[in-house]
Design a protein around this motif. Structure first.
Motif, PDB file in Angstrom:
ATOM      1  N   ASP A 101       0.743  -1.220  -0.006  1.00 14.13           N
ATOM      2  CA  ASP A 101       0.296   0.085  -0.134  1.00 14.13           C
ATOM      3  C   ASP A 101       1.011   1.122  -0.283  1.00 14.13           C
ATOM      4  N   GLY A 102       0.203   2.420   0.139  1.00 13.30           N
ATOM      5  CA  GLY A 102       1.014   3.581   0.132  1.00 13.30           C
ATOM      6  C   GLY A 102       1.467   4.033   1.551  1.00 13.30           C
ATOM      7  N   THR A 103       2.029   4.950   1.932  1.00 10.43           N
ATOM      8  CA  THR A 103       2.667   5.260   3.015  1.00 10.43           C
ATOM      9  C   THR A 103       1.774   5.100   4.147  1.00 10.43           C
ATOM     10  N   ALA A 104       2.043   4.172   5.197  1.00 14.65           N
ATOM     11  CA  ALA A 104       1.061   3.863   6.279  1.00 14.65           C
ATOM     12  C   ALA A 104      -0.238   3.606   5.970  1.00 14.65           C
ATOM     13  N   GLY A 105      -0.613   3.153   4.968  1.00 20.62           N
ATOM     14  CA  GLY A 105      -1.777   2.956   4.479  1.00 20.62           C
ATOM     15  C   GLY A 105      -2.631   3.826   3.500  1.00 20.62           C
ATOM     16  N   ARG A 130      23.552   2.013 -13.845  1.00 24.44           N
ATOM     17  CA  ARG A 130      22.473   1.520 -12.983  1.00 24.44           C
ATOM     18  C   ARG A 130      21.183   1.639 -13.594  1.00 24.44           C
ATOM     19  N   THR A 131      20.508   0.567 -13.139  1.00 26.67           N
ATOM     20  CA  THR A 131      19.071   0.624 -13.682  1.00 26.67           C
ATOM     21  C   THR A 131      18.029   1.106 -12.675  1.00 26.67           C
ATOM     22  N   VAL A 132      17.284   2.166 -12.795  1.00 28.14           N
ATOM     23  CA  VAL A 132      16.428   3.047 -11.878  1.00 28.14           C
ATOM     24  C   VAL A 132      15.020   2.315 -12.105  1.00 28.14           C
ATOM     25  N   PRO A 133      14.057   1.897 -11.076  1.00 24.85           N
ATOM     26  CA  PRO A 133      12.899   1.428 -11.462  1.00 24.85           C
ATOM     27  C   PRO A 133      11.945   2.593 -12.020  1.00 24.85           C
ATOM     28  N   ASP A 134      11.207   2.171 -13.141  1.00 26.23           N
ATOM     29  CA  ASP A 134      10.502   3.056 -13.861  1.00 26.23           C
ATOM     30  C   ASP A 134       9.191   3.548 -13.066  1.00 26.23           C
ATOM     31  N   ARG A 135       8.514   4.487 -13.838  1.00 27.36           N
ATOM     32  CA  ARG A 135       7.243   5.056 -13.236  1.00 27.36           C
ATOM     33  C   ARG A 135       7.602   6.067 -11.950  1.00 27.36           C
ATOM     34  N   GLN A 136       6.744   6.123 -11.252  1.00 31.33           N
ATOM     35  CA  GLN A 136       7.090   6.900 -10.018  1.00 31.33           C
ATOM     36  C   GLN A 136       7.306   5.922  -8.809  1.00 31.33           C
ATOM     37  N   ARG A 137       8.450   5.254  -9.021  1.00 35.48           N
ATOM     38  CA  ARG A 137       8.798   4.440  -7.869  1.00 35.48           C
ATOM     39  C   ARG A 137      10.361   4.516  -7.440  1.00 35.48           C
ATOM     40  N   THR A 138      10.566   5.782  -7.518  1.00 36.00           N
ATOM     41  CA  THR A 138      11.928   6.488  -7.173  1.00 36.00           C
ATOM     42  C   THR A 138      11.826   7.926  -6.759  1.00 36.00           C
ATOM     43  N   ILE A 139      12.202   8.262  -5.753  1.00 34.02           N
ATOM     44  CA  ILE A 139      12.035   9.538  -5.182  1.00 34.02           C
ATOM     45  C   ILE A 139      13.670   9.998  -4.865  1.00 34.02           C
ATOM     46  N   LEU A 140      14.093  11.277  -5.468  1.00 32.33           N
ATOM     47  CA  LEU A 140      15.346  11.679  -5.115  1.00 32.33           C
ATOM     48  C   LEU A 140      15.313  12.849  -4.155  1.00 32.33           C
ATOM     49  N   ALA A 141      15.825  12.749  -2.764  1.00 32.50           N
ATOM     50  CA  ALA A 141      15.371  13.882  -2.056  1.00 32.50           C
ATOM     51  C   ALA A 141      16.925  14.611  -1.560  1.00 32.50           C
ATOM     52  N   PRO A 142      17.234  15.629  -1.759  1.00 30.85           N
ATOM     53  CA  PRO A 142      18.251  16.482  -1.407  1.00 30.85           C
ATOM     54  C   PRO A 142      18.069  16.485   0.225  1.00 30.85           C
ATOM     55  N   LEU A 143      19.448  16.306   0.945  1.00 29.83           N
ATOM     56  CA  LEU A 143      19.227  16.729   2.411  1.00 29.83           C
ATOM     57  C   LEU A 143      20.069  17.826   2.628  1.00 29.83           C
ATOM     58  N   ILE A 178      13.095   3.992  -2.897  1.00 33.25           N
ATOM     59  CA  ILE A 178      12.999   3.085  -3.882  1.00 33.25           C
ATOM     60  C   ILE A 178      11.982   1.977  -3.603  1.00 33.25           C
ATOM     61  N   ARG A 179      10.775   1.936  -4.486  1.00 35.74           N
ATOM     62  CA  ARG A 179       9.969   0.826  -4.133  1.00 35.74           C
ATOM     63  C   ARG A 179       9.914   0.027  -5.520  1.00 35.74           C
ATOM     64  N   ARG A 180       9.731  -1.372  -5.105  1.00 31.68           N
ATOM     65  CA  ARG A 180       9.614  -2.305  -6.026  1.00 31.68           C
ATOM     66  C   ARG A 180       8.597  -2.512  -6.994  1.00 31.68           C
ATOM     67  N   ALA A 181       8.769  -3.182  -8.043  1.00 30.25           N
ATOM     68  CA  ALA A 181       7.723  -3.083  -9.212  1.00 30.25           C
ATOM     69  C   ALA A 181       6.239  -3.784  -8.485  1.00 30.25           C
ATOM     70  N   ASP A 182       6.382  -4.676  -7.508  1.00 33.02           N
ATOM     71  CA  ASP A 182       4.960  -5.123  -7.182  1.00 33.02           C
ATOM     72  C   ASP A 182       4.307  -4.330  -5.923  1.00 33.02           C
ATOM     73  N   ARG A 183       4.593  -3.027  -5.835  1.00 32.36           N
ATOM     74  CA  ARG A 183       4.013  -2.229  -5.027  1.00 32.36           C
ATOM     75  C   ARG A 183       3.754  -0.944  -5.572  1.00 32.36           C
ATOM     76  N   PRO A 184       2.568  -0.420  -5.312  1.00 31.74           N
ATOM     77  CA  PRO A 184       2.121   0.792  -5.875  1.00 31.74           C
ATOM     78  C   PRO A 184       3.073   1.936  -5.865  1.00 31.74           C
ATOM     79  N   PRO A 185       3.243   2.811  -6.878  1.00 27.90           N
ATOM     80  CA  PRO A 185       4.246   3.729  -6.865  1.00 27.90           C
ATOM     81  C   PRO A 185       3.900   5.004  -5.865  1.00 27.90           C
ATOM     82  N   PHE A 186       5.018   5.682  -5.755  1.00 24.33           N
ATOM     83  CA  PHE A 186       4.483   6.928  -4.804  1.00 24.33           C
ATOM     84  C   PHE A 186       3.808   7.766  -5.686  1.00 24.33           C
ATOM     85  N   GLU A 187       3.112   8.333  -4.665  1.00 25.35           N
ATOM     86  CA  GLU A 187       2.036   9.497  -5.054  1.00 25.35           C
ATOM     87  C   GLU A 187       2.619  10.863  -4.803  1.00 25.35           C
ATOM     88  N   GLY A 188       1.790  11.948  -4.949  1.00 22.52           N
ATOM     89  CA  GLY A 188       1.991  13.380  -4.761  1.00 22.52           C
ATOM     90  C   GLY A 188       2.239  13.416  -3.263  1.00 22.52           C
TER      91      GLY A 188
END
Length: 653
Positions: free
Chosen positions: A71-75, A222-235, A248-258
């Motif tokens: 699922d998404g973040t914490a449900g 390096r192969t990066v997962p497609d669609r919205q399954r990766t977030i690059l966050a500056p610190l 990073i999220r796997r392909a069997d999990r819903p992609p990240f949302e807004g």
């Protein structure tokens, strides 16, 4: 238990001991899910813990299957996202050093928010307002990921039940990327990664900016997962960007949302602030360590006739500096000044005051002032530093020739002397008022210091705590010394093990204050190794001094040194005769070297200078400097002493 804990996604917010989420809440599922997080290692994927017998639940029965967090973040709901962010930031904020903070981010993120995470930090990390020169280099600090066996668990008795995986899971780009990501990345000025870091906001991996930046960060191949399954966050810390995190999220999990971009931004911000805090804390610890190291002697001198050992313990690991100090200062005539003191407080201010008082004590000792006078001048110095600058101090001068010790006390715990036979006594020394009180007199006492005895000087942190008063602690210390001496029989215990035994009396609740410990073993100098004369300042005195020195060397079997010693004694005595008005002292001491001391009542110290060809004098100290092993001059309250040392022949050592 909060609602976030009861639902599937809230499990990912647990501390480091809790790992992948188990949605059914069964004990077996929790056992399978909690294992990986405990075994995660820095900069490598989390290791897989050993499974149970045939994958059975801890209670012996089959529980429901352990689905991966799909699922998404914490449900997915806004409330659960807020609860997740709150729990995750608290987890990150608990860390005090760099590794704890980065570990907190990884454990809070995987698997609730992402299946894998990579954390890059600048190398080296800037501190405070520092502006690092050179290119920005990011180094992989830690990776973490959801173990493969959790994703591949399938029901042995059917779908939805815990059992042995029917087939190994197919390779996933998220797992492979966490395992082979580049360890080091140099950020190109004006490059795509620099632009993303400058923008501060997290971006999806399939955005145009991230598609160009991720290969630069992770590696070109390096192969990066497609669609919205990766977030690059500056610190970004308080002043600058200090790293980046890749979720990073796997392909069997819903992609990240807004809304997940906002979650990533919160995690990145709190992590960066925590890293800033850890770096500043590390710098403060370094400064504190360096300050304490420079305030205390690096090593103790080993003057003839006495052996020394010391220990220092701070009050706690988080309070590394304090006001306790000790010192051993060589004095003319093979004497040594033993000092121990304690400034009120445990802060940088206390350490700074301690440093000033220690420097003042060293200067006063160099003037060879009596112990009571030293404490009087320290009291005046403390008053000049401020009205609330209070300290205790004990100052003692040991004379190995006379086998005597003179002690003056300023409100400090009394020393303890351990005699050769095993008897330990608390020396009766006038307590005096602490330094900084002002308007008080200090009294000194002179005591016997027999050979083989050990004098123990310490601060109140050794004998006083919340569990005992100072006099109870002193009595316990005396008994501890007696017990230690009983183990070695008639011989005194070795100094270093003795100090360790003394510190062994400390219990778990006895570390309320700093502890400074100084132990001195009196060996003395035998009267047969000392020759001492008073000489009148007359023209014939130099010849008399040569004759006396020749006789002493012949008695000691040091005839090889006769010519050189006669020449140097004649030069030093001649200088003293020219200016002295009172009797001159000449003393020879045979220890590990031959030492000659000439004292007079003139305070001006001689200086080595280059004599001109036309000068009639000025060459005496040049000869001393060339022929003697060491030489020097010390100003005393009654004049000065000029001394030199000669190495003993091999047969006399």
């Amino acid at each position: 238990m909060s609602a976030a804990r009861e639902r599937g996604g809230g499990e990912g917010c647990r501390p480091a001991a809790e790992g992948p989420t188990a949605h059914d809440g069964s004990p077996a599922a929790r056992a399978a899910a909690e294992g990986p997080a405990d075994h995660a290692e820095p900069s490598v994927p989390a290791r897989t813990p050993e499974s149970g017998d045939g994958g059975q639940a801890a209670d012996g029965g089959n529980s429901g299957a352990v689905p991966g967090p799909r699922d998404g973040t914490a449900g997915g709901s806004g409330g659960e996202r807020l609860r997740f962010v709150g729990a995750a930031t608290r987890r990150i904020a608990r860390g005090i050093d760099l590794d704890e903070i980065v570990l907190g981010l990884c454990r809070a993120t995987v698997p609730t928010f992402a299946d894998a995470i990579l954390v890059y930090l600048r190398d080296p990390l800037p501190v405070g307002d520092e502006r690092p020169a050179g290119p920005v280099v990011l180094r992989l600090r830690r990776t973490d990921q959801l173990p493969e066996y959790v994703r591949g668990l399938g029901g042995a008795g059917g779908p939805g039940e815990l059992g042995v995986p029917e087939a190994p899971p197919a390779p996933d780009p998220a797992t492979e990327l966490a395992a082979v990501a580049a360890e080091r990345c140099e950020v190109r000025i004006g490059g795509p990664l620099a632009e993303v870091l400058r923008g501060v906001r997290p971006v999806y991996g399939d955005s145009s900016a991230a598609r160009a930046a991720l290969p630069e960060l992770l590696g070109e191949d390096r192969t990066v997962p497609d669609r919205q399954r990766t977030i690059l966050a500056p610190l970004r810390g308080r002043r600058r960007v200090i790293g980046a995190a890749v979720f990073i999220r796997r392909a069997d999990r819903p992609p990240f949302e807004g809304d997940d971009l906002l979650v990533a931004a919160q995690l990145a911000t709190h992590t960066a602030l925590g890293v800033d805090k850890a770096v500043l804390y590390g710098r403060e610890v370094y400064i504190a360590d360096e300050l304490q190291r420079t305030m205390l002697p690096d090593s103790l001198p080993q003057p003839t006739g006495v052996r020394l050992a010391s220990r220092y313990l701070p009050a706690a690991e988080t309070a590394r500096v304090g006001g306790d100090w000790y010192d051993a200062i060589p004095l003319p005539g093979n004497r040594v000044a033993l000092v121990v003191g304690d400034v009120m407080g445990h802060s940088m201010t206390s350490a700074a005051i301690m440093g000033q008082l220690r420097t003042t004590a060293q200067t006063l000792a160099g003037l060879d002032l009596p112990p009571a006078e030293v404490l009087h001048h320290l009291d005046e110095q403390a008053q000049r530093l401020g009205s609330d600058r209070m300290a205790t101090c004990l100052y003692a001068v040991y004379d190995p020739v006379a086998h005597r010790i003179v002690i003056a006390n300023a409100g400090h715990p009394p020393p303890i002397m351990l005699h050769r036979g095993g008897r330990a006594e608390v020396l009766r020394v006038p307590p005096g008022a602490p330094i900084g009180v002002g308007g008080v007199d200090f009294e000194a006492v002179e005591l016997d210091a027999p050979a083989g005895a050990t004098l123990l000087l310490y601060t109140d942190g050794l004998v006083e705590s919340r569990l005992r008063d100072v006099w109870t602690g002193i009595e316990q210390l005396r008994e501890r010394l007696i017990e230690t001496a009983r183990l070695t029989g008639p011989n005194p215990p070795p100094l270093e093990p003795l100090c360790d035994e003394v510190l062994g009396m400390l219990g778990p609740g006895d570390r309320d204050d700093d502890i400074a410990l100084l132990a001195a073993r009196f060996e003395g100098i035998a009267p047969s190794d000392v020759a001492y004369w008073f000489l009148d300042p007359r023209p014939q005195t130099a010849r008399q001094a040569r004759r006396l020195a020749r006789r002493a060397l012949a008695r000691w079997g040091l005839d090889e040194l006769t010519d050189a010693v006669e020449l140097l004694v004649s030069e030093v005595i001649t200088n003293a005769v020219r200016y002295a008005e009172r009797p001159i002292t000449l003393r020879l001491l045979r220890t590990d070297v031959l030492r000659c001391e000439v004292g007079d009542d003139v305070p001006q110290l001689p200086r080595l200078r280059q004599a001109r060809p036309s000068d009639e004098g000025g060459r005496g100290l040049y000869l001393v400097n060339r022929l003697a092993r060491r030489w020097g001059a010390t100003r005393l309250s009654t004049g000065k002493v000029v001394w030199f040392e000669m190495a003993l022949p091999a047969h006399a050592r």
